[in-house]
Design an enzyme around this catalytic site. Sequence first.
Site, mmCIF file in Angstrom:
data_model
loop_
_atom_site.group_PDB
_atom_site.id
_atom_site.type_symbol
_atom_site.label_atom_id
_atom_site.label_comp_id
_atom_site.label_asym_id
_atom_site.label_seq_id
_atom_site.Cartn_x
_atom_site.Cartn_y
_atom_site.Cartn_z
ATOM 1 N N SER A 88 -19.571 7.100 -13.658
ATOM 2 C CA SER A 88 -18.638 8.096 -13.094
ATOM 3 C C SER A 88 -17.267 7.857 -13.717
ATOM 4 N N TYR A 107 -30.983 9.411 -2.356
ATOM 5 C CA TYR A 107 -30.823 10.331 -3.479
ATOM 6 C C TYR A 107 -31.950 10.101 -4.500
ATOM 7 N N ASP A 126 0.860 -1.197 0.000
ATOM 8 C CA ASP A 126 0.000 0.000 0.000
ATOM 9 C C ASP A 126 0.891 1.241 0.000
ATOM 10 N N ASN A 127 0.349 2.331 -0.549
ATOM 11 C CA ASN A 127 1.092 3.609 -0.477
ATOM 12 C C ASN A 127 0.406 4.580 0.487
ATOM 13 N N ASN A 182 -23.795 1.427 4.773
ATOM 14 C CA ASN A 182 -22.999 1.847 5.934
ATOM 15 C C ASN A 182 -23.383 3.268 6.361
ATOM 16 N N TYR A 230 -14.653 7.346 -12.041
ATOM 17 C CA TYR A 230 -14.100 6.206 -11.307
ATOM 18 C C TYR A 230 -14.551 4.893 -11.958
ATOM 19 N N HIS A 231 -15.868 4.734 -12.152
ATOM 20 C CA HIS A 231 -16.359 3.477 -12.725
ATOM 21 C C HIS A 231 -15.762 3.257 -14.124
ATOM 22 N N LYS A 284 -12.413 1.540 -14.198
ATOM 23 C CA LYS A 284 -12.485 0.080 -14.063
ATOM 24 C C LYS A 284 -12.762 -0.573 -15.437
ATOM 25 N N THR A 304 -15.979 -3.634 -10.790
ATOM 26 C CA THR A 304 -17.177 -3.155 -10.102
ATOM 27 C C THR A 304 -18.417 -3.420 -10.948
ATOM 28 N N VAL A 324 -25.945 11.885 -11.723
ATOM 29 C CA VAL A 324 -26.776 11.651 -12.906
ATOM 30 C C VAL A 324 -26.820 10.145 -13.080
ATOM 31 N N THR A 369 -30.283 9.690 3.864
ATOM 32 C CA THR A 369 -30.165 10.510 2.654
ATOM 33 C C THR A 369 -30.365 9.669 1.389
ATOM 34 N N VAL A 417 -2.328 6.143 0.396
ATOM 35 C CA VAL A 417 -2.987 7.332 -0.161
ATOM 36 C C VAL A 417 -4.421 7.452 0.370
HETATM 37 P P1 NAD Z 1 -9.902 1.609 -0.066
HETATM 38 O O1 NAD Z 1 -9.699 2.958 -0.648
HETATM 39 O O2 NAD Z 1 -10.282 1.505 1.367
HETATM 40 O O3 NAD Z 1 -8.574 0.722 -0.300
HETATM 41 C C1 NAD Z 1 -7.750 0.839 -1.417
HETATM 42 C C2 NAD Z 1 -6.303 0.841 -0.918
HETATM 43 O O4 NAD Z 1 -5.427 0.948 -2.055
HETATM 44 C C3 NAD Z 1 -6.003 2.019 -0.002
HETATM 45 O O5 NAD Z 1 -5.419 1.565 1.213
HETATM 46 C C4 NAD Z 1 -5.028 2.889 -0.808
HETATM 47 O O6 NAD Z 1 -4.097 3.555 0.007
HETATM 48 C C5 NAD Z 1 -4.402 1.872 -1.752
HETATM 49 N N1 NAD Z 1 -3.942 2.444 -3.026
HETATM 50 C C6 NAD Z 1 -4.635 3.223 -3.894
HETATM 51 N N2 NAD Z 1 -3.869 3.546 -4.952
HETATM 52 C C7 NAD Z 1 -2.669 2.955 -4.761
HETATM 53 C C8 NAD Z 1 -1.459 2.921 -5.497
HETATM 54 N N3 NAD Z 1 -1.327 3.590 -6.656
HETATM 55 N N4 NAD Z 1 -0.414 2.206 -5.023
HETATM 56 C C9 NAD Z 1 -0.510 1.544 -3.831
HETATM 57 N N5 NAD Z 1 -1.638 1.543 -3.080
HETATM 58 C C10 NAD Z 1 -2.698 2.247 -3.541
HETATM 59 O O7 NAD Z 1 -10.969 0.858 -0.993
HETATM 60 P P2 NAD Z 1 -11.820 -0.465 -0.716
HETATM 61 O O8 NAD Z 1 -13.201 -0.059 -0.366
HETATM 62 O O9 NAD Z 1 -11.074 -1.379 0.141
HETATM 63 O O10 NAD Z 1 -11.893 -1.050 -2.192
HETATM 64 C C11 NAD Z 1 -10.869 -1.894 -2.665
HETATM 65 C C12 NAD Z 1 -11.119 -2.224 -4.124
HETATM 66 O O11 NAD Z 1 -12.380 -2.858 -4.280
HETATM 67 C C13 NAD Z 1 -11.117 -1.019 -5.036
HETATM 68 O O12 NAD Z 1 -10.436 -1.334 -6.234
HETATM 69 C C14 NAD Z 1 -12.582 -0.777 -5.308
HETATM 70 O O13 NAD Z 1 -12.759 -0.191 -6.552
HETATM 71 C C15 NAD Z 1 -13.162 -2.177 -5.239
HETATM 72 N N6 NAD Z 1 -14.568 -2.178 -4.827
HETATM 73 C C16 NAD Z 1 -14.937 -1.660 -3.621
HETATM 74 C C17 NAD Z 1 -16.277 -1.685 -3.245
HETATM 75 C C18 NAD Z 1 -16.762 -1.108 -1.947
HETATM 76 O O14 NAD Z 1 -17.983 -1.030 -1.735
HETATM 77 N N7 NAD Z 1 -15.875 -0.677 -1.045
HETATM 78 C C19 NAD Z 1 -17.227 -2.266 -4.107
HETATM 79 C C20 NAD Z 1 -16.810 -2.776 -5.346
HETATM 80 C C21 NAD Z 1 -15.473 -2.729 -5.698
HETATM 81 N N1 USQ Z 2 -26.886 6.713 -2.540
HETATM 82 C C1 USQ Z 2 -27.948 7.324 -1.887
HETATM 83 N N2 USQ Z 2 -27.686 7.963 -0.725
HETATM 84 C C2 USQ Z 2 -26.445 8.035 -0.154
HETATM 85 C C3 USQ Z 2 -25.363 7.397 -0.831
HETATM 86 C C4 USQ Z 2 -25.616 6.759 -2.022
HETATM 87 O O1 USQ Z 2 -29.082 7.285 -2.349
HETATM 88 O O2 USQ Z 2 -26.294 8.649 0.912
HETATM 89 C C5 USQ Z 2 -27.136 5.982 -3.797
HETATM 90 C C6 USQ Z 2 -26.313 6.457 -4.985
HETATM 91 O O3 USQ Z 2 -26.955 7.504 -5.674
HETATM 92 C C7 USQ Z 2 -26.202 5.175 -5.811
HETATM 93 C C8 USQ Z 2 -26.229 4.068 -4.758
HETATM 94 O O4 USQ Z 2 -26.748 4.645 -3.569
HETATM 95 O O5 USQ Z 2 -27.343 5.016 -6.604
HETATM 96 C C9 USQ Z 2 -24.855 3.480 -4.454
HETATM 97 O O6 USQ Z 2 -23.979 4.508 -4.053
HETATM 98 P P1 USQ Z 2 -22.673 4.202 -3.183
HETATM 99 O O7 USQ Z 2 -22.018 5.504 -2.875
HETATM 100 O O8 USQ Z 2 -23.011 3.302 -2.057
HETATM 101 O O9 USQ Z 2 -21.842 3.306 -4.203
HETATM 102 P P2 USQ Z 2 -21.045 3.668 -5.520
HETATM 103 O O10 USQ Z 2 -20.841 5.109 -5.709
HETATM 104 O O11 USQ Z 2 -21.657 2.921 -6.649
HETATM 105 O O12 USQ Z 2 -19.615 3.071 -5.193
HETATM 106 C C10 USQ Z 2 -19.417 1.994 -4.265
HETATM 107 C C11 USQ Z 2 -17.925 1.936 -3.962
HETATM 108 C C12 USQ Z 2 -17.162 1.625 -5.246
HETATM 109 C C13 USQ Z 2 -17.720 0.374 -5.888
HETATM 110 C C14 USQ Z 2 -19.223 0.464 -6.100
HETATM 111 C C15 USQ Z 2 -19.845 -0.853 -6.522
HETATM 112 O O13 USQ Z 2 -17.496 3.176 -3.413
HETATM 113 O O14 USQ Z 2 -15.786 1.443 -4.959
HETATM 114 O O15 USQ Z 2 -17.102 0.159 -7.115
HETATM 115 O O16 USQ Z 2 -19.859 0.780 -4.835
HETATM 116 S S1 USQ Z 2 -21.101 -0.642 -7.740
HETATM 117 O O17 USQ Z 2 -22.062 0.333 -7.248
HETATM 118 O O18 USQ Z 2 -21.697 -1.926 -7.950
HETATM 119 O O19 USQ Z 2 -20.438 -0.156 -8.932
#
Ligand code: NAD
Ligand code: USQ
Length: 389
Positions: free
Chosen positions: A179, A255, A31-32, A240, A181-182, A185, A144, A324, A253, A34
Amino acid sequence: MRILVLGGDGYLGWPTALHLSQCGHEVAVADNFVRRQYDLELGVDSLVPIASLHTRVTAWQERTGKTIEMFVGDLMDADFTYGMIRDFRPDAVVHFAEQRAAPYSMIDRKHAVYTQTNNVVGTLNLLYAIAEIDPEIHLVKLGTMGEYGTPNIDIEEGWLELEHKGRRDRVLYPKRPGSFYHLSKVHDSHNMEFACRIWGLRATDLNQGVVYGQETPETTLDDRLATRFDYDAVFGTVLNRFVIQAVLGHPLTVYGSGTQTRGIIDIRDTVRCIQLACENPADRGEFRVFNQMTESMSVSDIATTVSESFPGEVTIDNLDNPRVEKEEHYYKVTHTGLVELGLVPHLLSDTLITSLFDVAKRHVDRVREEALLPGVNWRNPGAERTSER
Ligand code: NAD
Ligand code: USQ
């Protein structure tokens, strides 16, 4: 097996590393840090206090006698990435190490560029390191469900059998994410499929749904082993967040109308899915995709489930949707691959939500309430940071 967990200090990476170590694998984490810096940038912190990675690893050894090796560095740094793969020589690499919040990627140009550069270049460095050092290594990469968006047809596991003008083919499932972000991926998925097809690498892309929960059997062994729990509107995920809002007595909240539907998964199933993917590797040249989710729920149904489980009054606020996204849409997902490998899902239950209420109640005084309301709006590119272009 020797398994290297990238992003091993994060919400999911840390419990996954512990689970794999508990299952008897030789584990290293990288991990870095970040993610801890985004907290400083946004002025928030994990609701549950988290120990440093060094303390976590020491606590794990004290509790179980098992060691976890650590690599501190950035995947964007190719020398670091190559050095780590050469040094640890993993059988599998689990790649969580990306910027993972959709709202963070939508703050402005700078955050979108950072997200896509960090995620796409980091993964590309890793693909090259595996190809040059040992193409037998199995890459298990977190994608994702949001890569697919909400198409008006069933969502398959990564691939689609297509008939067009009388001819058939098997193509990557068309993607329409919501987004930057998405989108990162989606770009990763294409690069991985290319590396499997052209270099003969083996990879599993896990298109995971929204994760909920904070505890696994391993993280509860010691407070120092806890993983993070995000509640803010940028990094907190929906269920959460609703749990914490209920405990605080704030309206949930939702949306927009809340009819938008997502695939969801319990954190205990996340760690098990990763174990199953590692222990059953893809073949050389195979780009294998699993939809890592266990059930679909609308945002309103999630809010209702949380409010019905809470032992007190809960109100629900339908805010103007800052994103959106389609609110009325078809949503049917195939997710049989991991079940066929042995996953027995934990479906969302009152017991789980109640245990999350307990976690939230213990740390409720750590919440910064201003961070609960959404500040990033999809329709206003750069609205927050126009001076930094
Ligand atoms: P997180 O941000 O808590 O963990 C990601 C970790 O990667 C962090 O500790 C960060 O410091 C490290 N990192 C980021 N960029 C880096 C880099 N360039 N080099 C080294 N380390 C780096 O996220 P998370 O919720 O644990 O999610 C982990 C993975 O799972 C992500 O790829 C995310 O897209 C995917 N994911 C998460 C969810 C969710 O609901 N949390 C859902 C679907 C997919
Ligand atoms: N939402 C609400 N209220 C809130 C927060 C979110 O209505 O307070 C809604 C959003 O509009 C969205 C849905 O809940 O329609 C999910 O939002 P989210 O913030 O829980 O999840 P998302 O932005 O999609 O991202 C999270 C993780 C991401 C992962 C993704 C899986 O942060 O890393 O990739 O879930 S997925 O959604 O299947 O792409």
